[in-house]
Scaffold this motif. Structure first.
Motif, PDB file in Angstrom:
ATOM      1  N   GLU A  46       5.284   7.389   7.179  1.00 12.27           N
ATOM      2  CA  GLU A  46       5.500   7.366   5.737  1.00 12.27           C
ATOM      3  C   GLU A  46       4.746   6.187   5.141  1.00 12.27           C
ATOM      4  O   GLU A  46       4.277   5.303   5.854  1.00 12.27           O
ATOM      5  CB  GLU A  46       6.996   7.209   5.417  1.00 12.27           C
ATOM      6  CG  GLU A  46       7.577   5.887   5.925  1.00 12.27           C
ATOM      7  CD  GLU A  46       8.965   5.599   5.417  1.00 12.27           C
ATOM      8  OE1 GLU A  46       9.347   6.129   4.355  1.00 12.27           O
ATOM      9  OE2 GLU A  46       9.673   4.824   6.086  1.00 12.27           O
ATOM     10  N   ASN A  68       5.623   3.088   3.348  1.00 10.34           N
ATOM     11  CA  ASN A  68       6.822   2.286   3.101  1.00 10.34           C
ATOM     12  C   ASN A  68       6.414   0.929   2.549  1.00 10.34           C
ATOM     13  O   ASN A  68       5.877   0.089   3.271  1.00 10.34           O
ATOM     14  CB  ASN A  68       7.637   2.125   4.378  1.00 10.34           C
ATOM     15  CG  ASN A  68       9.032   1.602   4.100  1.00 10.34           C
ATOM     16  OD1 ASN A  68       9.256   0.885   3.126  1.00 10.34           O
ATOM     17  ND2 ASN A  68       9.977   1.961   4.945  1.00 10.34           N
ATOM     18  N   GLY A  89       8.560  -1.273   1.404  1.00  8.26           N
ATOM     19  CA  GLY A  89       9.601  -2.264   1.631  1.00  8.26           C
ATOM     20  C   GLY A  89      10.037  -2.886   0.315  1.00  8.26           C
ATOM     21  O   GLY A  89      10.042  -2.232  -0.736  1.00  8.26           O
ATOM     22  N   ARG A 102      10.989   6.471  -4.501  1.00  7.37           N
ATOM     23  CA  ARG A 102      11.052   7.632  -3.598  1.00  7.37           C
ATOM     24  C   ARG A 102      10.195   8.741  -4.196  1.00  7.37           C
ATOM     25  O   ARG A 102      10.596   9.404  -5.146  1.00  7.37           O
ATOM     26  CB  ARG A 102      12.487   8.108  -3.384  1.00  7.37           C
ATOM     27  CG  ARG A 102      12.578   9.192  -2.299  1.00  7.37           C
ATOM     28  CD  ARG A 102      14.001   9.594  -2.025  1.00  7.37           C
ATOM     29  NE  ARG A 102      14.052  10.629  -1.003  1.00  7.37           N
ATOM     30  CZ  ARG A 102      14.080  10.414   0.302  1.00  7.37           C
ATOM     31  NH1 ARG A 102      14.106   9.180   0.757  1.00  7.37           N
ATOM     32  NH2 ARG A 102      14.114  11.410   1.172  1.00  7.37           N
ATOM     33  N   GLU A 128       8.262   5.405   0.045  1.00  4.80           N
ATOM     34  CA  GLU A 128       9.532   4.729  -0.218  1.00  4.80           C
ATOM     35  C   GLU A 128       9.315   3.239  -0.443  1.00  4.80           C
ATOM     36  O   GLU A 128       8.281   2.685  -0.065  1.00  4.80           O
ATOM     37  CB  GLU A 128      10.512   4.943   0.936  1.00  4.80           C
ATOM     38  CG  GLU A 128      11.015   6.358   1.080  1.00  4.80           C
ATOM     39  CD  GLU A 128      12.149   6.464   2.077  1.00  4.80           C
ATOM     40  OE1 GLU A 128      13.152   7.108   1.757  1.00  4.80           O
ATOM     41  OE2 GLU A 128      12.015   5.893   3.177  1.00  4.80           O
ATOM     42  N   GLY A 129      10.311   2.602  -1.021  1.00  6.91           N
ATOM     43  CA  GLY A 129      10.265   1.163  -1.233  1.00  6.91           C
ATOM     44  C   GLY A 129      11.283   0.749  -2.269  1.00  6.91           C
ATOM     45  O   GLY A 129      12.092   1.555  -2.738  1.00  6.91           O
TER      46      GLY A 129
END
Length: 315
Positions: free
Chosen positions: A122, A124, A126, A192, A212-213
């Motif tokens: 993915e 990501n 963070g 997302r 994501e994050g």
């Protein structure tokens, strides 16, 4: 002779926002997650005793096992693309033991491509400071026929800029890099999104990639869920504000009509972390409620905002 009875689980099935989920065609190693809401529309507290699956290729995780009336939990469905490929069908099984036993099965399925591998699975980001922006790279390896190509990237909206570049090619495959930039204008909150790689494969032209994050402000505070209270009941709780550096709170106010139902004691010093003790006395009127709070910080142009929600019984 005893008469056999059939347990009726329809009351529990009605609480789920989705009854099944198809992840579609995904790449090997891709992160496949999908949230499903469980909303307690009953007048009794729910308790989830366990979550299982009919196959090790699938799993589920819930953010809370106890759901008060009016509250919502999130069930995250996932399928394992690292160890399984091809067509996979399974069921995520959610079992309740309160207010009575029930079992809900959510069918999940995917087709995991063996020829396309994502590393990592993915995009990501963070935790990202507000205004900082960020960039991440995902490597895409293909093994199949020589003419396969990634022709573009779809999705992401205005806050994500995604570009894909071919970095290597063999007689039976190709390697690409997907570079994704998060705009410095991204507002605080969770990220997302889903990007889609558009390929030359006529049978399965699209490969999804999860993004994501979390964008974090200089001061963060979580919303408060006070649960379900009886009319007139008092509840004590803490609101925690965390900063990147020491800061001073000068005022806190409730913008709604229930301001008199809340009490608070503000700290008078600069700290990196402030724990604000608060009390709430449930009003006479029953039903769901939601209030918005503003927190003024010395030297900060905009207030910090959080919300408090809950449900009052009776009234």
């Amino acid at each position: 002779m005893p008469v056999a009875t059939t347990r009726d689980d329809s009351w529990a099935e009605a609480l789920f926002s989705e009854k099944e989920h198809d992840f579609g065609v995904v790449a090997r190693g891709a992160l496949t997650q999908h949230p499903v809401k469980i909303q307690n529309t009953t007048n009794q507290t729910l308790h989830i005793s366990s979550i299982g699956a009919s196959c090790t290729c699938a799993s589920g995780e819930v953010d809370t096992q106890t759901i008060a009336p009016g509250e919502t939990a999130t069930l995250t469905l996932e399928m394992n693309t690292r160890q399984f490929y091809g067509k996979k069908d399974s069921n995520v099984i959610v079992r309740f033991d309160a207010p009575r036993f029930a079992e809900v099965r959510i069918p999940v399925r995917m087709y995991c491509r063996k020829d396309v591998v994502l590393t990592p699975g993915e995009v990501n980001f963070g935790a990202v400071d507000k205004g900082a922006g960020a960039e991440r790279t995902v490597r895409i390896a293909y093994a199949g026929y020589a003419g396969w190509q990634i022709r573009g990237v779809q999705g992401g909206g205005k806050l994500l800029n995604a570009k894909v570049e071919e970095v290597g090619r063999t007689s039976s495959g190709a390697d690409y890099e997907l570079r994704v930039k998060l705009s410095p204008d991204a507002p605080p909150g969770p990220i997302r999104e889903r990007l889609v790689l558009v390929t030359s494969d006529a049978n399965n032209p699209k490969v999804p990639v999860l993004v994501e994050g979390e964008v974090e402000d200089d001061i963060t505070v979580r919303d408060v869920d006070l649960g379900t209270l009886a009319s007139g009941q008092e509840k004590r709780f803490n609101v925690v504000l965390r900063g990147k550096k020491p800061f001073k709170i000068t005022a806190m106010a409730c913008e709604g009509t229930a301001g008199d139902n809340f009490g608070m004691k503000l700290p008078d010093a600069e700290r990196v972390v402030h724990v604000v003790p608060m009390t709430f006395t449930a009003p006479d009127k029953g039903g769901a409620y939601s209030e918005t709070f503003t927190v003024d910080v010395e030297g900060r142009d905009e207030p910090v905002i959080f919300h408090a929600k809950g449900r009052v019984l009776g009234g």
